[in-house]
Design an enzyme around this catalytic site. Structure first.
Site, PDB file in Angstrom:
ATOM      1  N   THR A   1       0.826  -1.220   0.000  1.00  0.00           N
ATOM      2  CA  THR A   1       0.000   0.000   0.000  1.00  0.00           C
ATOM      3  C   THR A   1       0.858   1.269   0.000  1.00  0.00           C
ATOM      4  OG1 THR A   1      -0.059  -0.165   2.406  1.00  0.00           O
ATOM      5  CG2 THR A   1      -1.968  -1.040   1.210  1.00  0.00           C
ATOM      6  N   GLY A   2       2.166   1.123   0.091  1.00  0.00           N
ATOM      7  CA  GLY A   2       3.056   2.292   0.174  1.00  0.00           C
ATOM      8  C   GLY A   2       3.429   2.838  -1.196  1.00  0.00           C
TER       9      GLY A   2
ATOM     10  N   VAL B   1       6.372   2.880  -2.686  1.00  0.00           N
ATOM     11  CA  VAL B   1       7.221   1.966  -3.450  1.00  0.00           C
ATOM     12  C   VAL B   1       6.457   0.686  -3.791  1.00  0.00           C
ATOM     13  CG1 VAL B   1       9.340   0.583  -3.375  1.00  0.00           C
ATOM     14  CG2 VAL B   1       9.344   2.895  -2.442  1.00  0.00           C
TER      15      VAL B   1
ATOM     16  N   ARG C   1      -3.641  -2.783   9.544  1.00  0.00           N
ATOM     17  CA  ARG C   1      -4.508  -1.629   9.244  1.00  0.00           C
ATOM     18  C   ARG C   1      -5.072  -1.690   7.834  1.00  0.00           C
ATOM     19  NH1 ARG C   1       0.127   0.645  11.621  1.00  0.00           N
ATOM     20  NH2 ARG C   1       1.116   0.822   9.583  1.00  0.00           N
TER      21      ARG C   1
ATOM     22  N   ARG D   1      21.512  -3.795   3.884  1.00  0.00           N
ATOM     23  CA  ARG D   1      22.431  -3.363   2.815  1.00  0.00           C
ATOM     24  C   ARG D   1      23.899  -3.499   3.169  1.00  0.00           C
ATOM     25  NH1 ARG D   1      19.381   2.304   1.856  1.00  0.00           N
ATOM     26  NH2 ARG D   1      17.462   1.475   0.954  1.00  0.00           N
TER      27      ARG D   1
ATOM     28  N   CYS E   1      17.686   5.128  -2.937  1.00  0.00           N
ATOM     29  CA  CYS E   1      17.303   5.683  -4.247  1.00  0.00           C
ATOM     30  C   CYS E   1      18.386   6.584  -4.854  1.00  0.00           C
ATOM     31  CB  CYS E   1      15.981   6.433  -4.139  1.00  0.00           C
ATOM     32  SG  CYS E   1      15.737   7.304  -2.594  1.00  0.00           S
TER      33      CYS E   1
ATOM     34  N   SER F   1       8.689  12.122  -2.283  1.00  0.00           N
ATOM     35  CA  SER F   1       8.181  10.743  -2.329  1.00  0.00           C
ATOM     36  C   SER F   1       9.222   9.748  -1.828  1.00  0.00           C
ATOM     37  CB  SER F   1       7.725  10.372  -3.739  1.00  0.00           C
ATOM     38  OG  SER F   1       8.800  10.513  -4.636  1.00  0.00           O
TER      39      SER F   1
ATOM     40  N   LYS G   1      25.081   6.742   3.658  1.00  0.00           N
ATOM     41  CA  LYS G   1      24.589   5.619   2.833  1.00  0.00           C
ATOM     42  C   LYS G   1      25.152   5.711   1.414  1.00  0.00           C
ATOM     43  CE  LYS G   1      19.957   5.380   4.872  1.00  0.00           C
ATOM     44  NZ  LYS G   1      18.579   5.853   4.622  1.00  0.00           N
TER      45      LYS G   1
ATOM     46  N   HIS H   1      14.496  12.354  -8.307  1.00  0.00           N
ATOM     47  CA  HIS H   1      15.682  12.895  -7.635  1.00  0.00           C
ATOM     48  C   HIS H   1      16.653  13.411  -8.702  1.00  0.00           C
ATOM     49  CE1 HIS H   1      14.186  11.209  -4.043  1.00  0.00           C
ATOM     50  NE2 HIS H   1      15.121  10.311  -3.765  1.00  0.00           N
TER      51      HIS H   1
ATOM     52  N   ASN I   1      12.730   8.328  -8.554  1.00  0.00           N
ATOM     53  CA  ASN I   1      13.201   7.613  -7.361  1.00  0.00           C
ATOM     54  C   ASN I   1      12.319   6.430  -6.993  1.00  0.00           C
ATOM     55  OD1 ASN I   1      11.589  10.140  -6.748  1.00  0.00           O
ATOM     56  ND2 ASN I   1      11.348   9.041  -4.820  1.00  0.00           N
TER      57      ASN I   1
HETATM   58  N1  LIG Z   1      10.421   6.006  -1.630  1.00  0.00           N
HETATM   59  C1  LIG Z   1      11.616   5.778  -2.160  1.00  0.00           C
HETATM   60  O1  LIG Z   1      12.082   6.468  -3.095  1.00  0.00           O
HETATM   61  C2  LIG Z   1      12.444   4.651  -1.644  1.00  0.00           C
HETATM   62  C3  LIG Z   1      13.567   4.292  -2.342  1.00  0.00           C
HETATM   63  C4  LIG Z   1      14.357   3.242  -1.899  1.00  0.00           C
HETATM   64  C5  LIG Z   1      13.983   2.588  -0.751  1.00  0.00           C
HETATM   65  N2  LIG Z   1      12.861   2.949  -0.059  1.00  0.00           N
HETATM   66  C6  LIG Z   1      12.518   2.211   1.137  1.00  0.00           C
HETATM   67  O2  LIG Z   1      11.334   1.431   0.933  1.00  0.00           O
HETATM   68  C7  LIG Z   1      10.600   1.330   2.134  1.00  0.00           C
HETATM   69  C8  LIG Z   1       9.163   1.808   1.934  1.00  0.00           C
HETATM   70  O3  LIG Z   1       9.150   3.138   1.466  1.00  0.00           O
HETATM   71  P1  LIG Z   1       7.811   3.862   0.980  1.00  0.00           P
HETATM   72  O4  LIG Z   1       8.284   5.156   0.461  1.00  0.00           O
HETATM   73  O5  LIG Z   1       6.993   2.978   0.089  1.00  0.00           O
HETATM   74  O6  LIG Z   1       7.019   4.041   2.389  1.00  0.00           O
HETATM   75  P2  LIG Z   1       5.455   4.268   2.639  1.00  0.00           P
HETATM   76  O7  LIG Z   1       4.820   4.915   1.469  1.00  0.00           O
HETATM   77  O8  LIG Z   1       5.379   4.937   3.970  1.00  0.00           O
HETATM   78  O9  LIG Z   1       4.856   2.769   2.771  1.00  0.00           O
HETATM   79  C9  LIG Z   1       5.177   1.911   3.839  1.00  0.00           C
HETATM   80  C10 LIG Z   1       4.557   0.541   3.596  1.00  0.00           C
HETATM   81  O10 LIG Z   1       4.966  -0.347   4.642  1.00  0.00           O
HETATM   82  C11 LIG Z   1       3.803  -0.953   5.233  1.00  0.00           C
HETATM   83  N3  LIG Z   1       4.004  -1.252   6.646  1.00  0.00           N
HETATM   84  C12 LIG Z   1       4.286  -0.386   7.644  1.00  0.00           C
HETATM   85  N4  LIG Z   1       4.368  -1.053   8.829  1.00  0.00           N
HETATM   86  C13 LIG Z   1       4.118  -2.357   8.561  1.00  0.00           C
HETATM   87  C14 LIG Z   1       4.048  -3.542   9.351  1.00  0.00           C
HETATM   88  N5  LIG Z   1       4.254  -3.524  10.680  1.00  0.00           N
HETATM   89  N6  LIG Z   1       3.774  -4.724   8.729  1.00  0.00           N
HETATM   90  C15 LIG Z   1       3.559  -4.762   7.400  1.00  0.00           C
HETATM   91  N7  LIG Z   1       3.609  -3.677   6.595  1.00  0.00           N
HETATM   92  C16 LIG Z   1       3.891  -2.484   7.162  1.00  0.00           C
HETATM   93  C17 LIG Z   1       2.716   0.088   5.035  1.00  0.00           C
HETATM   94  O11 LIG Z   1       1.461  -0.539   5.182  1.00  0.00           O
HETATM   95  P3  LIG Z   1       0.166   0.261   5.762  1.00  0.00           P
HETATM   96  O12 LIG Z   1      -0.353   1.074   4.604  1.00  0.00           O
HETATM   97  O13 LIG Z   1      -0.723  -0.838   6.178  1.00  0.00           O
HETATM   98  O14 LIG Z   1       0.664   1.118   6.891  1.00  0.00           O
HETATM   99  C18 LIG Z   1       3.026   0.544   3.605  1.00  0.00           C
HETATM  100  O15 LIG Z   1       2.540  -0.407   2.695  1.00  0.00           O
HETATM  101  C19 LIG Z   1      11.386   2.127   3.176  1.00  0.00           C
HETATM  102  O16 LIG Z   1      12.225   1.240   3.882  1.00  0.00           O
HETATM  103  C20 LIG Z   1      12.208   3.081   2.341  1.00  0.00           C
HETATM  104  O17 LIG Z   1      13.401   3.479   2.996  1.00  0.00           O
HETATM  105  C21 LIG Z   1      12.086   3.964  -0.503  1.00  0.00           C
END
Ligand SMILES: NC(=O)c1ccc[n+]([C@@H]2O[C@H](COP(=O)([O-])OP(=O)(O)OC[C@H]3O[C@@H](n4cnc5c(N)ncnc54)[C@H](OP(=O)(O)O)[C@@H]3O)[C@@H](O)[C@H]2O)c1
Length: 341
Positions: free
Chosen positions: A11-12, A14, A39, A99, A130, A160, A214, A242, A315
């Protein structure tokens, strides 16, 4: 026969992009299971032409799942990746949790696809940060051509990259500025709307932020431990994409023409570089696109063998979802094929 694939964090920001990229690239998945926290249980989510219902990660049995693409944050990965991997499912993790573990390969397929072989040690593969992913795609062909000794990079990172709540914060604050509402900063340390913030992630003892650290550690692990990297990471009020201003120092001479030719041949790179108005790529144009765009290639006359370049990528795609799916493709093609046959 294809694979059973789970997406944890579906749902996030990524996770949603992962589902899009898996469907777009026709990844051979017989079954796709979207997972998130309790949730989100029952939330509907789109995968190609299908609508799937999200399940809770904590109650999923991974024993017949082949690959789990994880993007649910560092603490969830720390706890869950070993448990999932222990059930025989290969985890490709997007967080920073694994990592820097010597027994976990950190992969950008255009740069070090062969290192995927090391996944067997823990059944976990890590996806880089990213900002690092797009940087190393740009550096690899130049490093092969003239050996990069030092990189000085300033990033311009979109909101994002900090998740969906951060994306909402830029929207809410921008609206508040226009209607003169009070402005609240929750996800970012200062107001992000109509501002730039020279802090991404937390501060470390030496004055660098963790995002900057990082970029150094990950570039060394993926590309070459001998490369020196100095990074300044900055958050800007852009939703997706980015940008990076990169100064490069080489061991051997390299002309702008040689650099351009090497970059044009490189996988995952698109060179858009005209020395005129609009002759470069900006984040706004890269959203939803796969390549790492390179513009503004020019000599740095202040050092012996130096070049400056401008690097832009989505990104959520090359920085996260696309790179993860590309790793899954290498894994499936080279190592899991027999299992699915
Ligand atoms: N965004 C980027 O550009 C990027 C790039 C590289 C790496 N990342 C990494 O990828 C990860 C996610 O990033 P995002 O930007 O997608 O974050 P986000 O939009 O905040 O989404 C977080 C996701 O994790 C789920 N989640 C949270 N707590 C959980 C739990 N206890 N059990 C199962 N699922 C859970 C959330 O589900 P709910 O909706 O149910 O809360 C949601 O699906 C992070 O570690 C981030 O550092 C992000």
């Amino acid at each position: 026969m294809g694979y059973k694939v789970a997406v944890a964090g579906a749902t996030g920001n990524v996770g949603r992009e992962m589902l899009t990229v898996l469907a777009e690239r026709g990844f051979p998945a017989d079954e796709l299971v979207p997972l998130a926290s309790r949730r989100s249980q029952g939330t509907e989510i789109t995968y190609g032409d299908e609508t799937l219902k999200v399940k809770a990660l904590e109650s999923h049995d991974f024993s017949d799942t082949d690959i789990c693409l994880m993007s649910a944050g560092g603490s969830v990965s720390k706890e869950w990746a070993p448990r999932i991997a222990g059930q025989g499912c290969v985890v490709i993790d997007n967080s920073s949790a694994w990592r820097y573990d010597a027994a976990v390969p950190l992969i950008v397929p255009e740069v070090n696809a062969d290192a995927v072989a090391g996944f067997t040690k823990r059944n976990i593969i890590a996806n880089p940060n990213c900002s690092t992913a797009q940087l190393v795609v740009a550096l690899k062909p130049l490093h092969d051509a003239a050996t990069i000794t030092r990189v000085v990079v300033a990033t311009y990172q979109s909101v994002s990259g900090a998740g969906k709540e951060a994306t909402d914060e830029l929207f809410t604050q921008s609206r508040a500025v226009f209607v003169s509402d009070p402005i609240e900063a929750k996800k970012f340390p200062k107001r992000i709307a109509f501002n730039v913030i020279p802090q991404v992630d937390v501060f470390m003892e030496d004055g660098f932020t963790r995002e900057e650290w990082k970029m150094v550690a990950e570039t060394k692990k993926i590309l070459d431990p001998k490369i020196k990297v100095s990074a300044s990471c900055v958050r800007v009020p852009v939703f997706i994409g980015h940008a990076e201003a990169v100064n490069l120092e080489f061991a051997k001479p390299i002309t702008v023409e040689q650099a351009r030719a090497a970059l044009k041949k490189a996988p995952g790179v698109s060179v858009i570089d005209y020395r005129q108005d609009e002759g470069y790529v900006t984040p706004q144009e890269c959203a939803g696109e796969d390549p790492v765009y390179i513009s503004r290639i020019r000599e740095d006359p202040t050092i012996e063998n130096g070049l400056n370049i401008w690097v832009v990528a989505d990104n959520l795609r090359k920085g996260a979802a696309l790179n993860t799916v590309q790793i899954a493709e290498v894994l499936a093609e080279r190592y899991l094929k027999q299992k699915a046959a």
